[in-house]
Design a protein around this motif. Structure first.
Motif, PDB file in Angstrom:
ATOM      1  N   ILE A 106      24.961 -19.232  -2.296  1.00 11.42           N
ATOM      2  CA  ILE A 106      23.748 -18.955  -1.535  1.00 11.42           C
ATOM      3  C   ILE A 106      23.982 -17.793  -0.574  1.00 11.42           C
TER       4      ILE A 106
ATOM      5  N   THR B 154      16.004 -22.995   0.172  1.00 14.26           N
ATOM      6  CA  THR B 154      16.456 -21.819  -0.567  1.00 14.26           C
ATOM      7  C   THR B 154      15.383 -21.358  -1.534  1.00 14.26           C
TER       8      THR B 154
ATOM      9  N   ALA C 225      19.171 -18.588   1.386  1.00 13.37           N
ATOM     10  CA  ALA C 225      18.701 -19.564   2.374  1.00 13.37           C
ATOM     11  C   ALA C 225      17.606 -18.886   3.187  1.00 13.37           C
TER      12      ALA C 225
END
Length: 100
Positions: A22, A38, A43
């Protein structure tokens, strides 16, 4: 998703079924255990656990419907409260306005 490891502006997160790398550029470094919303591998927002679990339940319910099942109690928090107007429309309704 829940962050399980962080290295600067990248982290590893899990949704309980899979792990993903991420991008944390929008949130900055996060501690393991932090819940995030997300989208497209990034994120977007830090979430409180209760909100994250509601989102997870909703997504699981939608997945069940797509697979031919039913929602179950995926939206129980919304069904219990019913729809509400945004504050500006509630004020207009209270003032007796019927046209926007």
């Amino acid at each position: 998703m829940r962050i399980i490891a962080c290295d600067g502006i990248s982290g590893t997160a899990t949704d309980g079924r899979r792990e993903a790398l991420i991008d944390l550029s929008l949130t900055g470094p996060l501690d393991p255990g932090t819940w995030v919303l997300t989208f497209l591998g990034a994120a977007r927002e830090v979430l409180q656990e209760d909100e994250a679990l509601k989102i997870r339940a909703a997504l699981d319910g939608l997945g069940a419907v797509i697979a031919g099942g039913d929602l179950g109690d995926a939206f129980a928090d919304l069904e219990a409260t019913g729809p509400t107007l945004p504050p500006h429309l509630a004020a207009a309704k209270a003032a007796g306005k019927t046209i926007a």
